[in-house]
Structure formats: structure tokens, C-alpha cells
Design an enzyme around this catalytic site. Sequence first.
Site, short mmCIF file in Angstrom:
data_model
loop_
_atom_site.label_atom_id
_atom_site.label_comp_id
_atom_site.label_asym_id
_atom_site.label_seq_id
_atom_site.Cartn_x
_atom_site.Cartn_y
_atom_site.Cartn_z
N ASP A 1 -17.92 33.58 -22.21
CA ASP A 1 -19.24 33.53 -22.93
C ASP A 1 -20.29 33.04 -22.03
OD1 ASP A 1 -17.84 32.10 -25.67
OD2 ASP A 1 -18.24 31.05 -23.92
N ASP B 1 -23.75 30.94 -22.39
CA ASP B 1 -24.48 30.11 -23.32
C ASP B 1 -25.84 29.72 -22.57
OD1 ASP B 1 -22.51 30.40 -25.34
OD2 ASP B 1 -21.63 28.45 -24.76
N ASP C 1 -18.62 17.31 -23.09
CA ASP C 1 -17.24 16.47 -23.32
C ASP C 1 -16.97 16.14 -21.64
OD1 ASP C 1 -17.14 19.13 -22.67
OD2 ASP C 1 -15.43 19.72 -24.14
P1 ATP Z 1 -14.19 28.29 -23.09
O1 ATP Z 1 -14.14 29.34 -21.63
O2 ATP Z 1 -12.97 28.03 -23.68
O3 ATP Z 1 -15.21 28.94 -24.23
P2 ATP Z 1 -16.12 26.37 -22.92
O4 ATP Z 1 -16.27 25.27 -21.51
O5 ATP Z 1 -17.16 27.50 -22.86
O6 ATP Z 1 -14.65 26.92 -22.58
P3 ATP Z 1 -16.64 26.26 -25.63
O7 ATP Z 1 -15.98 25.59 -26.78
O8 ATP Z 1 -17.28 27.62 -25.75
O9 ATP Z 1 -16.01 25.89 -24.50
O10 ATP Z 1 -17.98 25.03 -25.63
C1 ATP Z 1 -19.29 25.28 -24.77
C2 ATP Z 1 -19.60 23.99 -24.00
O11 ATP Z 1 -20.15 22.94 -25.21
C3 ATP Z 1 -18.61 23.14 -23.42
O12 ATP Z 1 -18.72 23.69 -21.91
C4 ATP Z 1 -19.09 21.86 -23.54
O13 ATP Z 1 -20.17 21.57 -22.40
C5 ATP Z 1 -19.87 21.69 -25.04
N1 ATP Z 1 -18.81 21.19 -25.74
C6 ATP Z 1 -17.90 22.02 -26.58
N2 ATP Z 1 -17.13 21.23 -27.32
C7 ATP Z 1 -17.55 20.15 -26.96
C8 ATP Z 1 -17.14 18.76 -27.90
N3 ATP Z 1 -16.28 18.64 -28.64
N4 ATP Z 1 -17.94 17.69 -27.24
C9 ATP Z 1 -18.82 17.76 -26.15
N5 ATP Z 1 -19.33 18.89 -25.83
C10 ATP Z 1 -18.58 19.92 -26.27
MG MG Z 2 -17.37 29.01 -24.29
#
Ligand code: ATP
Ligand code: MG
Length: 399
Positions: free
Chosen positions: A65, A67, A143
Site C-alpha cells: 500500500d 501511505d 518503529d
Molecule cells: P506492510 O508492507 O506489511 O504493510 P508497512 O511497513 O507498510 O508494512 P504498516 O503496518 O502498513 O507496515 O504500517 C505503515 C507504517 O506505519 C510503517 O512503515 C511504520 O512506519 C508505521 N508503523 C506501523 N505500526 C507501527 C508501530 N506499531 N509503531 C510505530 N510505527 C508503526
Molecule cells: Mg503498509
Amino acid sequence: MFGFLSKRKKTAAPVVRARPEHCISRKNIDPDALKVLYRLDKLGYTAYLVGGGVRDLLLGRNPKDFDVGTSAKPNEVKRAFRNCFLVGRRFRLAHVRFGEKVIETATFRQNSQTVGEIIEHAAEGPFEDNTFGTPETDAYRRDFTVNGLFYNIRDFSVIDWVGGLKDLEKKVIRSIGDPMIRFREDPVRMMRAIKFASRLGFSIERGTDKAMKKLHACILTASAPRVCEEVFRLFPYGKSREAFLMLWEYGLMGDLLPELAAFVDADGGRKSSVWKYLATLDRYEVAMAKQGYEVSNGIRVAALYAAMAQAKGGNSREIVGTMLRSLKIPKATYFGATLMLDSVKRLSQPPQKGRRRFIRNRDFPDALDFNRIVVRAEGRDEKILDQWSDLYNEEGDEQ
Ligand code: ATP
Ligand code: MG
């Protein structure tokens, strides 16, 4: 750890990589995400692509996705787009909708619990709500360093406040700030570290690794639905064997699924047969993803418990019941997984004509696929399963 903060104070400027110095091309960014970015930029707001999307683009992977992070407040985003809906109570997020697709658009935030001194020099004037922040605080609340990168639509540069570019090159998952603080603050981050390390083939940085070994039991204070969601996120991408092996090694499996962890301990640890079923599931996940299908969570749970069910000679309800109680997995997933585990005995015998009720069961196609995983993991012949497949197809033709 303290070195990290003091170093940061001296170098308040981020690393900026201009367009020719990185590989992100707009043609790999979702056109609707680009629309959102351009419109916010045109209205004078800061607009960045943020988080996992930037990480995956820099790695040459296809992001799940896209964002957006912006200086526009939620109501300002709403005003900018007719197709925008505000969601969430504590943190209001803007969802800009394009048909089924949602571009999540979040105002830059700060993490009130950890930023402390960072905020002191970063805050640029009064905010309507003290959860809002600047690009800098928004990078620091994330994170892991590789998840804290921004892509700036104004000049197509990549902005790095947290050392994420260096860590992407070194292939490490490193907590932003002191991992002992960040994991206590949100223990689910430990599962996320495992998810990213296994999925991307990265290692976990030493300090982050040490904190996980110390703090793993804190995961029991996290809410069951969030933990459950992260457990299921370990399966796609075909790396569940690595992920669950890490869960076991860090002690998180012992906290969350103690019966399964005890079985692994008694069954040879790293040599346990649990891993061969997961490795076979992983190949199936990859093959299904290539065809555009997602594997059901029932199959995933059944594969996770296949070795244990085999060794304990059945009683799948009791075996999977432990996951139902501790992670509160959905009932449908639980029933699906138990049916699949129970089907192993039946599907190892040739089908008898006339007894077709089982074939008409909604979960039969999954049971058949699960049995192929079992048979392949055990290196057995698939002929009998082919007979069941043929019967299933005949049944379909008749109906
Ligand atoms: P995926 O490809 O699995 O979606 P992602 O990195 O996009 O991985 P998401 O869960 O969609 O992960 O979260 C988007 C962003 O929000 C992350 O890249 C991170 O920067 C932030 N984030 C998500 N969860 C947390 C958390 N528990 N604590 C701090 N930051 C977080
Ligand atoms: Mg994501």
C-alpha cells in the site's frame, strides 16, 4: 543508545537524497497516491509518501500500500478531496477513496511518550492538537529505521531523519531510538521486527535483538486482536518458516503459543518437523500469490499445527483450541483448521463412491490443498489425492 540521541541533537538536518541518487521512479507509484500527493502539494502543504511504500520502492519491491504523510490537518485533507472520509477517534486519519482502493493520508504526528527532547527543537509553532507534529517527529515516532523514510513529491527526493537509507543498504532492522523503550511502549513492534526481518531477509540489529530477548514476555500485555493480526501477517510472502523459527528463538512463541513452543522444544528445536510443514506451506503461498490468490488462514493454522497433530495422533480441537484461547483467532478459522487436520486420515485412503457428503463441504477444497502440503512435506505420493480431486471435479460437473 544515549550516543544515538546526543548525535541526533547535533545533526538536526536529515539526509536528503536527490532524484538522481535513488531508484524511486514515479511510474512505480500508484497513480491515485500520486494524485493525492500532487493535490496536497499544489495547495501548499508538505506531502510525502511514507512508511513501508518508500522502503519497498527503494528495495525494488512492489509495495502493498501507498501511505501519504502531510502537513495538512485531517479537515483540510477532507476539504481538498471530495472522495475523502475521516476515520479513527484518537488519531484522525483521512481515507481518500478511489473505488475499492484507499490512500491513507495522515497528518504528521509526534509520539508524546518518547520524543521528549527531540520535540524541543523540532516543534514549529502551535498545533491545534498536540498529537500533530512535524516531518521530523513523524519520522521518529515510527518503529524501525527502514520504515521511517519519506519521498518528497515536491522535488522527488528521499528524506531520511533516522538512518534508514544506511540500514536498507546494510539490510538491518533497527529500532528507532532506544529499543528497550520502544518495545515496552508497544510490544507488537517485536513481532513486526520479525515480520520485516523474515520477509526481507534482513538481520535484526544487535541492540534491537538484545531488547527482544529481554522483553519478549511483554507481548502478553498487547491486545489479542493486534497480536492475532500480526501473527497472520507472518504468512504471506512465503517466509513463515523463518518467521516462526524466529518467534520460537526469541521466546515469543513460548509466550503466545506455549503448547506449540513446548512441542518444538521436545521435537528437536531447530530440527523439529514443524519447520518442514511451514516450508512446504511457504512454497504453496508463493505459488498461490503468483496466481493472484490468497491462502486461507485455516490452511495456515492447520500447517502450523500439522506436526503436532501428527505426533499426538489427532485431537485437533484441543491442539488448535490453544490458539483460539490465547490469540482469539476467528471461530471460522479454528473450525476450518480442525476440519483440515482431521481430514488427513480420511484423505490418505482412496475415496469410496457414494459417500460424497464430505466432498460437498465448503472447506473441502482447502482440505484438499492442505493435504497436498502434508503429503509433499512428508515426501509421500499424491496419487490418492488426485483421485479425491477427480471426484470433486465430477461432483462439480454433475451439479
Ligand atoms: P506492510 O508492507 O506489511 O504493510 P508497512 O511497513 O507498510 O508494512 P504498516 O503496518 O502498513 O507496515 O504500517 C505503515 C507504517 O506505519 C510503517 O512503515 C511504520 O512506519 C508505521 N508503523 C506501523 N505500526 C507501527 C508501530 N506499531 N509503531 C510505530 N510505527 C508503526
Ligand atoms: Mg503498509
